[in-house]
Scaffold this motif. Structure first.
Motif, PDB file in Angstrom:
ATOM      1  N   GLU A 118       1.166  -0.869   0.175  1.00 26.43           N
ATOM      2  CA  GLU A 118      -0.236   0.065   0.485  1.00 26.43           C
ATOM      3  C   GLU A 118       0.617   1.076   0.385  1.00 26.43           C
ATOM      4  OE1 GLU A 118      -4.430  -0.216   2.137  1.00 26.43           O
ATOM      5  OE2 GLU A 118      -2.529  -1.305   3.587  1.00 26.43           O
ATOM      6  N   ALA A 169       2.971  -3.275  -6.278  1.00 21.01           N
ATOM      7  CA  ALA A 169       1.647  -2.014  -5.598  1.00 21.01           C
ATOM      8  C   ALA A 169       0.546  -2.670  -5.409  1.00 21.01           C
ATOM      9  CB  ALA A 169       1.738  -0.957  -5.387  1.00 21.01           C
ATOM     10  N   LYS A 170      -0.540  -3.074  -4.370  1.00 23.14           N
ATOM     11  CA  LYS A 170      -1.662  -3.404  -3.927  1.00 23.14           C
ATOM     12  C   LYS A 170      -2.205  -2.161  -4.133  1.00 23.14           C
ATOM     13  CE  LYS A 170      -4.897  -5.202   0.448  1.00 23.14           C
ATOM     14  NZ  LYS A 170      -4.466  -5.205   0.831  1.00 23.14           N
ATOM     15  N   SER A 171      -2.218  -0.446  -4.080  1.00 18.69           N
ATOM     16  CA  SER A 171      -2.395   0.314  -4.098  1.00 18.69           C
ATOM     17  C   SER A 171      -1.782   1.255  -3.468  1.00 18.69           C
ATOM     18  CB  SER A 171      -3.715   0.363  -2.520  1.00 18.69           C
ATOM     19  OG  SER A 171      -3.268   0.778  -1.247  1.00 18.69           O
ATOM     20  N   CYS A 202      -4.113   3.075  -8.812  1.00 20.16           N
ATOM     21  CA  CYS A 202      -3.229   4.523  -8.787  1.00 20.16           C
ATOM     22  C   CYS A 202      -4.527   5.145  -8.983  1.00 20.16           C
ATOM     23  CB  CYS A 202      -2.096   4.344 -10.088  1.00 20.16           C
ATOM     24  SG  CYS A 202      -0.936   5.238  -9.647  1.00 20.16           S
ATOM     25  N   TYR A 240       1.303   3.199   6.113  1.00 22.17           N
ATOM     26  CA  TYR A 240       1.153   2.588   4.639  1.00 22.17           C
ATOM     27  C   TYR A 240       2.749   1.670   4.763  1.00 22.17           C
ATOM     28  CZ  TYR A 240      -1.676   5.951   2.951  1.00 22.17           C
ATOM     29  OH  TYR A 240      -2.806   6.947   3.223  1.00 22.17           O
ATOM     30  N   ASP A 241       2.719   0.916   3.639  1.00 23.03           N
ATOM     31  CA  ASP A 241       3.978  -0.113   2.964  1.00 23.03           C
ATOM     32  C   ASP A 241       5.217   0.875   2.586  1.00 23.03           C
ATOM     33  OD1 ASP A 241       2.641  -2.199   4.619  1.00 23.03           O
ATOM     34  OD2 ASP A 241       1.147  -2.670   2.231  1.00 23.03           O
TER      35      ASP A 241
END
Length: 391
Positions: free
Chosen positions: A217, A237-239, A266, A287-288
């Motif tokens: 994320e 990426a997931k989001s 995105c 977030y990651d």
């Protein structure tokens, strides 16, 4: 040829290869020289120092073009551009690249960016502006381009006694083009985009996030047209959420996401990134991966400390927005904040955020923006990836 003689005591940098001669380093001038004309520069002992262009209206009175007694003419500029192109070809920067990077390519105050078959020029000193027709002619001879445009809408020209301006240096063409980068496509607005329309200097650095973006994320701040964020989505990426204060930049970023069929991952929003980082870290959002690519916070030495304070603040907030073991991807494009000072600032931000940091990557700009030792202004971009963990 008008002769410029230097003081006995001058900075060693001129002898070491730096092309700038400041007005207070000149002892006397023999002959007449109009602003923008070519002059010969000599040390106090009458030894030849170089040949360059003169402007008494500028703090930098002479910018040296060569250390040889060679004629400065159309052929001179043709050869310099040809040499710069040969270098880019050798290192693998051809489709899109910074063709001329000012002092690093022995062409002080000249920037030329190549986007496919289109070229964007900036002549930021009077002595270089005088040779603009020769530069355009050389580009036409070497590349047969589809179009050439000047983005001389930069305030520094006014310090040289010139007006800001922009416009076609070739037959008019559609200035909204699409370029390829790292397997992705991006819109470039040559007329209205920042600088020359696109930031080529982060090309290699955008690839550096490939491994850490997978499944993450991601929050991106100061996204401009979303290139880092779209790379993150492309790399799995997931989001991805991108923030920028400019409505136009956000609109183009969302178009770029659609162009690459990544708009389901995105998304970009127009808001003040400073406020968002501050407020969201207090709210406990996590977030990651957090990416920070702010504009230059200062262009003058008097405000360096203020710039460092600003960089520290956003990086501290970015660290606080990360889950334990997340990654901070952060940049600074202020050449006045040199790499050591940047790293010290990051260290202080980590201490204040009570985080442990581990350096993953620390890089400069892409190699088509070459760094020349001794020319501080050529070493301007700092790009850093850190793993951030709780203490």
């Amino acid at each position: 040829m008008t002769k410029v003689l230097l003081n006995r005591k001058i900075a060693q940098r001129i002898a070491n290869g730096h092309p700038w001669v400041f007005g207070n380093e000149i002892n006397r001038i023999e002959g007449e020289a109009a602003p923008g004309e070519i002059v010969d520069v000599y040390y106090h002992d009458n030894k030849f120092a170089g040949r360059g262009y003169y402007n008494p209206k500028s703090q930098i009175a002479v910018r040296l073009l060569t250390r040889k007694k060679e004629e400065i003419n159309d052929a001179f500029f043709y050869n310099r551009i040809q040499q710069a192109w040969a270098y880019r070809q050798k290192i693998g920067y051809t489709e899109n690249c910074r063709l001329i990077f000012g002092e690093a390519d022995d062409m002080p105050s000249l920037i030329i960016d190549k986007f496919n078959d289109y070229f964007v020029i900036q002549t930021m000193a009077l002595g270089m502006d005088v040779w603009k027709p020769a530069i355009v002619k050389a580009l036409e001879q070497i590349f047969s381009p589809k179009g050439i445009y000047e983005r001389n809408d930069v305030p520094v020209r006014e310090l040289e006694g010139m007006q800001q301006q922009k416009g076609f240096l070739s037959a008019p063409f559609d200035t909204n083009i699409i370029i390829n980068e790292n397997g992705l496509q991006f819109h470039v607005d040559i007329v209205n985009g920042q600088k020359t329309g696109y930031f080529l200097d982060q090309r290699d650095n955008r690839r550096a996030i490939a491994s850490i973006a997978k499944g993450a994320e991601v929050l991106g701040a100061f996204t401009y047209t979303g290139t880092f964020e779209i790379h993150a989505a492309h790399y799995g990426a997931k989001s991805v959420l991108g923030l920028d204060i400019s409505e136009n930049a956000v609109a183009q970023a969302n178009r770029n996401a659609q162009l690459n069929k990544l708009d389901h991952i995105c998304h970009f929003e127009a808001m003040n990134a400073f406020d968002a980082l501050k407020n969201w870290s207090k709210e406990g959002r996590q977030y990651d991966m957090v990416m920070l690519d702010p504009p230059a916070f200062t262009k003058s030495r008097e405000h360096i400390q203020k710039a460092i304070t600003g960089y520290k603040e956003i990086n501290l907030r970015g660290m606080k927005l990360l889950r334990n073991g997340g990654f901070l991807v952060t940049s600074s494009c202020t050449n006045l904040v040199q790499p050591d000072a940047f790293l010290q600032m990051i260290d202080m931000a980590a201490k204040d955020a009570r985080k442990k940091i581990k350096q993953v990557v620390f890089k400069a700009q892409a190699s088509d923006h070459p760094i020349v030792w001794g020319l501080e202004n050529t070493n301007y971009l700092k790009f850093l990836i850190l793993e951030v963990t709780d203490r």
